[in-house]
Enzyme design. Structure first.
Site, PDB file in Angstrom:
ATOM      1  CE1 TYR A 139      12.242  -2.564  16.941  1.00  0.00           C
ATOM      2  CE2 TYR A 139      12.615  -0.630  15.577  1.00  0.00           C
ATOM      3  CZ  TYR A 139      13.101  -1.726  16.265  1.00  0.00           C
ATOM      4  OH  TYR A 139      14.444  -1.985  16.263  1.00  0.00           O
TER       5      TYR A 139
ATOM      6  CE1 TYR B 168      10.893   1.077  12.285  1.00  0.00           C
ATOM      7  CE2 TYR B 168       9.964   2.926  13.488  1.00  0.00           C
ATOM      8  CZ  TYR B 168       9.819   1.695  12.883  1.00  0.00           C
ATOM      9  OH  TYR B 168       8.584   1.082  12.877  1.00  0.00           O
TER      10      TYR B 168
HETATM   11  N1  LIG Z   1       9.587  -6.518  11.273  1.00  0.00           N
HETATM   12  C1  LIG Z   1       9.972  -5.878  12.358  1.00  0.00           C
HETATM   13  O1  LIG Z   1      11.138  -5.874  12.727  1.00  0.00           O
HETATM   14  C2  LIG Z   1       8.928  -5.152  13.186  1.00  0.00           C
HETATM   15  C3  LIG Z   1       9.206  -4.868  14.540  1.00  0.00           C
HETATM   16  C4  LIG Z   1       8.225  -4.238  15.303  1.00  0.00           C
HETATM   17  C5  LIG Z   1       6.999  -3.921  14.747  1.00  0.00           C
HETATM   18  N2  LIG Z   1       6.745  -4.221  13.420  1.00  0.00           N
HETATM   19  C6  LIG Z   1       5.440  -3.858  12.870  1.00  0.00           C
HETATM   20  O2  LIG Z   1       4.743  -5.026  12.471  1.00  0.00           O
HETATM   21  C7  LIG Z   1       3.740  -4.656  11.532  1.00  0.00           C
HETATM   22  C8  LIG Z   1       3.794  -5.616  10.350  1.00  0.00           C
HETATM   23  O3  LIG Z   1       5.006  -5.441   9.645  1.00  0.00           O
HETATM   24  P1  LIG Z   1       5.968  -6.616   9.210  1.00  0.00           P
HETATM   25  O4  LIG Z   1       7.346  -6.230   9.653  1.00  0.00           O
HETATM   26  O5  LIG Z   1       5.421  -7.920   9.632  1.00  0.00           O
HETATM   27  O6  LIG Z   1       6.016  -6.470   7.631  1.00  0.00           O
HETATM   28  P2  LIG Z   1       5.046  -6.941   6.446  1.00  0.00           P
HETATM   29  O7  LIG Z   1       5.707  -6.491   5.206  1.00  0.00           O
HETATM   30  O8  LIG Z   1       4.708  -8.387   6.578  1.00  0.00           O
HETATM   31  O9  LIG Z   1       3.708  -6.143   6.754  1.00  0.00           O
HETATM   32  C9  LIG Z   1       3.454  -4.825   6.411  1.00  0.00           C
HETATM   33  C10 LIG Z   1       2.170  -4.849   5.591  1.00  0.00           C
HETATM   34  O10 LIG Z   1       1.662  -3.530   5.464  1.00  0.00           O
HETATM   35  C11 LIG Z   1       1.024  -3.486   4.212  1.00  0.00           C
HETATM   36  N3  LIG Z   1       0.759  -2.087   3.860  1.00  0.00           N
HETATM   37  C12 LIG Z   1       1.642  -1.104   3.551  1.00  0.00           C
HETATM   38  N4  LIG Z   1       0.980   0.038   3.288  1.00  0.00           N
HETATM   39  C13 LIG Z   1      -0.345  -0.231   3.446  1.00  0.00           C
HETATM   40  C14 LIG Z   1      -1.528   0.533   3.305  1.00  0.00           C
HETATM   41  N5  LIG Z   1      -1.500   1.819   2.946  1.00  0.00           N
HETATM   42  N6  LIG Z   1      -2.717  -0.069   3.524  1.00  0.00           N
HETATM   43  C15 LIG Z   1      -2.785  -1.369   3.875  1.00  0.00           C
HETATM   44  N7  LIG Z   1      -1.691  -2.145   4.026  1.00  0.00           N
HETATM   45  C16 LIG Z   1      -0.486  -1.578   3.814  1.00  0.00           C
HETATM   46  C17 LIG Z   1       1.997  -4.206   3.294  1.00  0.00           C
HETATM   47  O11 LIG Z   1       1.392  -4.607   2.087  1.00  0.00           O
HETATM   48  C18 LIG Z   1       2.369  -5.397   4.178  1.00  0.00           C
HETATM   49  O12 LIG Z   1       1.486  -6.481   3.961  1.00  0.00           O
HETATM   50  C19 LIG Z   1       4.016  -3.191  11.172  1.00  0.00           C
HETATM   51  O13 LIG Z   1       3.171  -2.359  11.934  1.00  0.00           O
HETATM   52  C20 LIG Z   1       5.455  -3.022  11.622  1.00  0.00           C
HETATM   53  O14 LIG Z   1       5.799  -1.678  11.884  1.00  0.00           O
HETATM   54  C21 LIG Z   1       7.684  -4.836  12.648  1.00  0.00           C
END
Ligand SMILES: NC(=O)c1ccc[n+]([C@@H]2O[C@H](COP(=O)([O-])OP(=O)(O)OC[C@H]3O[C@@H](n4cnc5c(N)ncnc54)[C@H](O)[C@@H]3O)[C@@H](O)[C@H]2O)c1
Length: 299
Positions: free
Chosen positions: A180, A190
């Site tokens: 991000y 954040y």
């Molecule tokens: N949603 C946004 O706005 C956004 C923007 C940019 C980047 N991201 C990134 O995308 C990726 C996925 O996130 P998302 O937003 O789709 O949310 P999400 O909730 O779908 O995914 C996050 C996942 O991480 C898992 N998780 C948490 N701690 C963990 C651990 N210790 N071991 C294994 N799994 C673990 C959770 O169970 C969940 O399934 C992340 O890296 C997030 O930072 C998200």
């Protein structure tokens, strides 16, 4: 016609425990392109995730465009905070959500994948997970333990995953993570060291691309996604404001859809992207290119 064809390829997607996040959208896009999908799912969320599927609550989102259903070859328990089971403290190993699931460490998953599919069964590995216990605190107020936990789970886990699964990859393999923009620019709110974790993840993408490229012949990239109201993002508390702000101030005044990220991931995993590695790819409607807000702030 030029097509994204992942037929015969196997993906391991770490960080899926519902149908609302990027990991799920990526799994779906990879399956649309013909890949088979294994998941890594966090033990505390695994029970709810399997119940959602068993009760048919995800039936609609499992539909693929050609009438097939998204299927998961295997769902492995994975806590990316631990490289080996011995690294997990006793209170975690004995916790009711962890006790029955077997070896949930990164090395544990590597062993299970090898046992289930052989020595080199993987073509695509996706790291779509992040966690910071103090994400709601400004960096300035984040404890050392909170900061190190954010960087451990959200960034070091990628290093560990590439080390463990690199040897299991077939030629042309591709690693991908999700980052991000808060790793490069200030996004107020954040917190908890998540911005630091994303900065590390992006820097490591470059170094891992070089090291794993030479050692295993694989590619390593990261997608910098625009804001999306997944479960994790909603937990931070201001995701709707971020989505509206970004939509109003991006070159393309639309919100991103998780499928935008999924489709880019499928391209990056495919032979069409054979020359792309060590890169941060923005899937954010161009927001990163802006230097000034377009709309005045809401009153
Ligand atoms: N949603 C946004 O706005 C956004 C923007 C940019 C980047 N991201 C990134 O995308 C990726 C996925 O996130 P998302 O937003 O789709 O949310 P999400 O909730 O779908 O995914 C996050 C996942 O991480 C898992 N998780 C948490 N701690 C963990 C651990 N210790 N071991 C294994 N799994 C673990 C959770 O169970 C969940 O399934 C992340 O890296 C997030 O930072 C998200």
């Amino acid at each position: 016609m030029l097509r994204i064809d992942l037929t015969g390829k196997r993906a391991f997607v770490a960080g899926v425990s519902d149908d609302g996040g990027f990991g799920f959208a990526i799994s779906k896009a990879l399956a649309e392109a013909g890949a088979t999908i294994c998941l890594g799912s966090w033990p505390p969320a695994l029970g709810i995730f399997t119940k959602l599927m068993e009760r048919g609550k995800m039936d609609e989102s499992m539909n693929l465009s050609d009438g097939r259903k998204l299927e998961f070859e295997k769902i492995y328990p994975l806590d990316a905070a631990y490289d080996t089971l011995g690294d997990a403290p006793a209170e975690v190993r004995e916790n009711k959500r962890y006790k029955e699931v077997g070896d949930f460490s990164i090395e544990g998953v590597r062993g299970l994948i090898e046992k289930d599919f052989g020595a080199t069964p993987l073509d695509i590995v996706v790291h779509s997970l992040a966690n910071a216990p103090e994400v709601k605190k400004p960096l300035l107020d984040t404890s050392r333990a909170g900061y190190l936990s954010a960087v451990s789970v959200s960034a070091y886990s990628m290093v560990s995953l590439v080390r463990a699964l690199g040897p299991l990859m077939r030629p042309g393999g591709s690693f991908l993570s999700l980052t991000y923009m808060a790793g490069e620019r200030v996004i107020p709110g954040y917190g908890g060291g998540m911005s630091s974790a994303k900065a590390a993840l992006e820097a490591d993408t470059r170094t891992l691309a070089y090291e794993a490229g030479r050692r295993h012949g694989v590619r390593v990239n990261t997608i910098s996604a625009g804001p999306w109201a997944s479960r994790a993002a909603s937990a931070i508390g201001f995701i709707d404001m971020m989505i509206n702000y970004t939509k109003a101030n991006s070159p393309l005044p639309r919100s991103i859809d998780a499928s935008d990220v999924g489709n880019t991931a499928a391209f990056l995993a495919s032979p069409l992207a054979a020359g792309i590695t060590g890169t941060t790819v923005y899937v954010d409607n161009g927001y990163h290119a802006m230097g000034m807000a377009v709309t005045p702030p809401a009153p």
